[in-house]
Motif scaffolding. Structure first.
Motif, PDB file in Angstrom:
ATOM      1  N   LEU A   1      36.798   3.519  43.263  1.00  0.00           N
ATOM      2  CA  LEU A   1      35.731   4.184  43.996  1.00  0.00           C
ATOM      3  C   LEU A   1      34.807   4.993  43.087  1.00  0.00           C
ATOM      4  CD1 LEU A   1      34.708   4.417  46.891  1.00  0.00           C
ATOM      5  CD2 LEU A   1      36.038   6.515  47.126  1.00  0.00           C
ATOM      6  N   LEU A   2      35.366   5.843  42.236  1.00  0.00           N
ATOM      7  CA  LEU A   2      34.546   6.659  41.340  1.00  0.00           C
ATOM      8  C   LEU A   2      33.753   5.761  40.393  1.00  0.00           C
ATOM      9  CD1 LEU A   2      33.878   9.603  40.419  1.00  0.00           C
ATOM     10  CD2 LEU A   2      35.663   9.311  38.685  1.00  0.00           C
ATOM     11  N   PHE A   3      34.412   4.785  39.803  1.00  0.00           N
ATOM     12  CA  PHE A   3      33.760   3.870  38.853  1.00  0.00           C
ATOM     13  C   PHE A   3      32.611   3.126  39.522  1.00  0.00           C
ATOM     14  CE2 PHE A   3      33.271  -0.316  36.910  1.00  0.00           C
ATOM     15  CZ  PHE A   3      33.154  -0.003  35.568  1.00  0.00           C
ATOM     16  N   VAL A   4      32.842   2.579  40.700  1.00  0.00           N
ATOM     17  CA  VAL A   4      31.829   1.765  41.380  1.00  0.00           C
ATOM     18  C   VAL A   4      30.632   2.601  41.804  1.00  0.00           C
ATOM     19  CG1 VAL A   4      31.366   0.375  43.436  1.00  0.00           C
ATOM     20  CG2 VAL A   4      33.458   0.007  42.133  1.00  0.00           C
ATOM     21  N   TYR A   5      30.882   3.752  42.393  1.00  0.00           N
ATOM     22  CA  TYR A   5      29.762   4.575  42.845  1.00  0.00           C
ATOM     23  C   TYR A   5      28.967   5.173  41.683  1.00  0.00           C
ATOM     24  CZ  TYR A   5      30.000   4.300  47.891  1.00  0.00           C
ATOM     25  OH  TYR A   5      29.907   3.845  49.185  1.00  0.00           O
ATOM     26  N   VAL A   6      29.617   5.388  40.537  1.00  0.00           N
ATOM     27  CA  VAL A   6      28.900   5.909  39.363  1.00  0.00           C
ATOM     28  C   VAL A   6      28.196   4.793  38.607  1.00  0.00           C
ATOM     29  CG1 VAL A   6      29.195   7.013  37.098  1.00  0.00           C
ATOM     30  CG2 VAL A   6      30.360   7.949  39.102  1.00  0.00           C
ATOM     31  N   GLN A   7      28.937   3.732  38.248  1.00  0.00           N
ATOM     32  CA  GLN A   7      28.400   2.700  37.363  1.00  0.00           C
ATOM     33  C   GLN A   7      27.588   1.624  38.082  1.00  0.00           C
ATOM     34  OE1 GLN A   7      29.289   4.666  34.271  1.00  0.00           O
ATOM     35  NE2 GLN A   7      28.552   2.601  33.914  1.00  0.00           N
ATOM     36  N   ILE A   8      27.902   1.331  39.334  1.00  0.00           N
ATOM     37  CA  ILE A   8      27.223   0.240  40.039  1.00  0.00           C
ATOM     38  C   ILE A   8      26.179   0.768  41.017  1.00  0.00           C
ATOM     39  CG2 ILE A   8      27.514  -1.635  41.714  1.00  0.00           C
ATOM     40  CD1 ILE A   8      30.138  -0.847  39.080  1.00  0.00           C
ATOM     41  N   PHE A   9      26.533   1.793  41.812  1.00  0.00           N
ATOM     42  CA  PHE A   9      25.599   2.304  42.811  1.00  0.00           C
ATOM     43  C   PHE A   9      24.746   3.457  42.292  1.00  0.00           C
ATOM     44  CE2 PHE A   9      29.023   0.801  45.983  1.00  0.00           C
ATOM     45  CZ  PHE A   9      28.512  -0.493  45.945  1.00  0.00           C
ATOM     46  N   GLY A  10      25.100   4.003  41.109  1.00  0.00           N
ATOM     47  CA  GLY A  10      24.237   4.966  40.437  1.00  0.00           C
ATOM     48  C   GLY A  10      24.362   6.409  40.862  1.00  0.00           C
ATOM     49  N   LEU A  11      25.442   6.787  41.538  1.00  0.00           N
ATOM     50  CA  LEU A  11      25.636   8.177  41.933  1.00  0.00           C
ATOM     51  C   LEU A  11      26.109   8.991  40.730  1.00  0.00           C
ATOM     52  CD1 LEU A  11      25.560  10.152  44.341  1.00  0.00           C
ATOM     53  CD2 LEU A  11      27.943   9.545  44.814  1.00  0.00           C
ATOM     54  N   ALA A  12      25.597  10.205  40.584  1.00  0.00           N
ATOM     55  CA  ALA A  12      25.999  11.067  39.472  1.00  0.00           C
ATOM     56  C   ALA A  12      27.505  11.328  39.522  1.00  0.00           C
ATOM     57  CB  ALA A  12      25.239  12.389  39.530  1.00  0.00           C
ATOM     58  N   PRO A  13      28.193  11.359  38.362  1.00  0.00           N
ATOM     59  CA  PRO A  13      29.659  11.527  38.352  1.00  0.00           C
ATOM     60  C   PRO A  13      30.145  12.770  39.082  1.00  0.00           C
ATOM     61  CG  PRO A  13      28.870  10.921  36.172  1.00  0.00           C
ATOM     62  CD  PRO A  13      27.652  11.179  37.005  1.00  0.00           C
ATOM     63  N   ASP A  14      29.435  13.911  38.898  1.00  0.00           N
ATOM     64  CA  ASP A  14      29.900  15.125  39.560  1.00  0.00           C
ATOM     65  C   ASP A  14      29.713  15.058  41.075  1.00  0.00           C
ATOM     66  OD1 ASP A  14      27.167  15.124  39.220  1.00  0.00           O
ATOM     67  OD2 ASP A  14      27.016  17.240  38.689  1.00  0.00           O
TER      68      ASP A  14
ATOM     69  N   GLN B   1      19.992  10.149  45.768  1.00  0.00           N
ATOM     70  CA  GLN B   1      21.284  10.693  45.354  1.00  0.00           C
ATOM     71  C   GLN B   1      21.948  11.461  46.501  1.00  0.00           C
ATOM     72  OE1 GLN B   1      22.989  10.922  41.874  1.00  0.00           O
ATOM     73  NE2 GLN B   1      22.026   8.928  42.174  1.00  0.00           N
ATOM     74  N   THR B   2      21.163  12.254  47.218  1.00  0.00           N
ATOM     75  CA  THR B   2      21.706  13.026  48.337  1.00  0.00           C
ATOM     76  C   THR B   2      22.190  12.111  49.454  1.00  0.00           C
ATOM     77  OG1 THR B   2      20.228  14.877  47.846  1.00  0.00           O
ATOM     78  CG2 THR B   2      21.207  14.800  50.054  1.00  0.00           C
ATOM     79  N   GLN B   3      21.399  11.096  49.790  1.00  0.00           N
ATOM     80  CA  GLN B   3      21.773  10.163  50.860  1.00  0.00           C
ATOM     81  C   GLN B   3      23.033   9.378  50.487  1.00  0.00           C
ATOM     82  OE1 GLN B   3      17.994   8.096  50.993  1.00  0.00           O
ATOM     83  NE2 GLN B   3      17.406   9.106  52.916  1.00  0.00           N
ATOM     84  N   LEU B   4      23.107   8.935  49.234  1.00  0.00           N
ATOM     85  CA  LEU B   4      24.284   8.186  48.800  1.00  0.00           C
ATOM     86  C   LEU B   4      25.522   9.079  48.794  1.00  0.00           C
ATOM     87  CD1 LEU B   4      25.284   5.442  47.825  1.00  0.00           C
ATOM     88  CD2 LEU B   4      24.716   6.125  45.478  1.00  0.00           C
ATOM     89  N   PHE B   5      25.342  10.335  48.420  1.00  0.00           N
ATOM     90  CA  PHE B   5      26.444  11.303  48.444  1.00  0.00           C
ATOM     91  C   PHE B   5      27.010  11.433  49.857  1.00  0.00           C
ATOM     92  CE2 PHE B   5      27.603  15.693  49.491  1.00  0.00           C
ATOM     93  CZ  PHE B   5      28.666  15.912  48.620  1.00  0.00           C
TER      94      PHE B   5
END
Length: 474
Positions: free
Chosen positions: A32-45, A106-110
């Motif tokens: 989940l963390l890897f996909v949302y950061v590396q593929i969907f572009g959400l900031a790691p924090d 970023q906010t919407q994806l969060f």
């Protein structure tokens, strides 16, 4: 139900549904963390924070589902209505998690990640806690409970590993027939979500239908109406009256957070720290199929020979050392370069030992939580398996929740680059991630060992509780 050995078929059907939880757990812990950061572009924090906030809802939903499952009466018993109800919400929400709308801010994806994540974790709670709570009723034997839990962990791990390896087979094939590593393509994860949701639905229904015949033999709670204040009072008394239960609960949370840091960073380590290709990652995944088999046989053996407490203390140490030593050796430049043929076998061996130790220790630890059921019943006069076993569910979610949050902070503190490319991430960034992970993990594992050393429960005390409750001859 009994202190005698259970038929293998009963254990099989009890454990099979854990594939659904294993798939969810594997996805939240590793992907989940890897996909949302590396593929969907959400900031790691932000990704880590969203996964952490899911724990706030879990803190309420887990014990409440357990409590109402304990008190529920119906023609289908206490547990099965919850199990049947969960199947469709679990499968549907899991698919949606891996297919977010395009071009979100970023906010919407969060908030999308947070909302769907809360829903899937709550839905799986309606299955996992009631179904797990069947275990203490199916058997009251000290060793047989470890065997029963071994089947559950076996299917849980195999469920996660089955889709893990199926995914990497797909990635390997797609990568060789295309121009892009398929692990970085959104379409890969959409297919992953679709396949997993179907398997989860089937797994839940198999256990619900397969254990349905045991409903007549299970405990039926006394019918009584109580106020909300009394309900909350009983809930609080149940989870606080046993000192050993509180110690086990805290130890499970700490070890789950420690393991969660490792699992959430696994794909980052595989892809960037070790620069593994899809076929390398598939190789590791295929060998891990053997680890649940080790737990299936070794957990009840060690529990019978050395006792559950001693077994867990030593295996916690093994897990900590194996999980972190290989990373420390890379940071200290004690290993050959990543293109060496020795790297994959070394990482595989250390990872295999760590996972095996964790499976056996977690199986035995969950079995000890089973054993607190009779202690609490003796003190309160109530059988509250669901409420007590919410500890296992909540601790497992800490693995993905708090573990993902800390992993996200580690990446942010280390200045992890957006759109990172394997082989192009600076060594000082990689070493920073490794050292942060090792340092926090060491603090957590040492704390867990200290906390768990305070457990006083033994096989003798468990058998005394059974005797006082007149269960010894059931």
């Amino acid at each position: 139900m009994t202190t005698e050995k259970l038929p293998v078929l009963t254990k099989f059907l009890y454990g099979f549904g854990s594939m659904s939880y294993g798939i969810k757990d594997n996805a939240f812990a590793y992907f989940l963390l890897f996909v949302y950061v590396q593929i969907f572009g959400l900031a790691p924090d932000l990704a880590g924070l969203a996964i952490l906030l899911m724990l706030v809802f879990d803190a309420f939903s887990d014990p409440l589902v357990g409590y109402f499952s304990d008190r529920h009466r119906s023609a289908w018993g206490r547990r099965h209505p919850f199990m049947y109800f969960s199947a469709i919400p679990v499968s549907l929400s899991f698919f949606l998690l891996w297919d977010p709308p395009q071009e979100l801010s970023q906010t919407q994806l969060f908030f999308y990640l947070l909302g769907i994540g809360v829903f899937i974790r709550t839905a799986i709670t309606f299955y996992e806690i009631p179904s797990t709570a069947l275990g203490p009723e199916l058997s009251k034997d000290y060793v047989e409970r470890s065997s029963l839990l071994s089947y559950r962990y076996w299917f849980g791990w195999w469920g996660g590993l089955l889709v893990w390896n199926s995914l990497w087979i797909f990635v390997v094939y797609s990568s060789y027939t295309g121009t892009t590593d398929a692990r970085y393509l959104p379409e890969t994860w959409k297919i992953y979500g679709l396949v997993c949701s179907a398997v989860m639905f089937v797994a839940i229904m198999v256990t619900a239908l397969g254990t349905h015949k045991h409903i007549k033999d299970l405990h039926t709670p006394e019918v009584k109406k109580i106020s909300l204040k009394r309900t909350l009072g009983e809930l609080w008394e149940t989870v606080t009256i046993s000192r050993d239960y509180l110690v086990l609960f805290l130890a499970m949370i700490i070890t789950s957070i420690a393991s969660g840091i490792a699992t959430n960073l696994t794909l980052f380590f595989y892809s960037y720290f070790w620069e593994f290709s899809p076929i390398n990652i598939l190789t590791i995944g295929l060998t891990l199929f053997l680890t649940p088999l080790v737990g299936l046989k070794v957990s009840p053996f060690l529990a019978a020979k050395f006792g559950k407490r001693t077994t867990i203390l030593y295996l916690f140490m093994f897990a900590f050392i194996a999980e972190n030593l290989i990373i420390l050796m890379r940071v200290l430049d004690l290993l050959p370069n990543n293109d060496s043929s020795f790297i994959l076998p070394l990482v595989l061996i250390f990872h295999w030992i760590a996972v095996s130790a964790q499976i056996i220790s977690y199986t035995t630890l969950a079995s000890m939580v089973f054993d607190t059921v009779e202690e609490v019943e003796k003190l309160t006069g109530r059988r509250m398996e669901g409420t007590l076993l919410a500890a296992r569910s909540f601790a497992a979610k800490c693995m993905s929740g708090a573990g993902a949050f800390l992993a996200g902070l580690i990446l942010s503190f280390s200045a992890w680059p957006k759109g990172a490319v394997a082989g192009q991430v600076e060594s000082n960034i990689l070493n920073s991630v490794g050292l942060w992970a090792i340092s926090i993990s060491a603090i957590l594992w040492i704390s867990a060992i200290f906390v768990f050393s305070k457990v006083k429960m033994t096989r003798t005390s468990h058998e005394e509780n059974l005797g006082e409750l007149n269960y010894s001859n059931d």
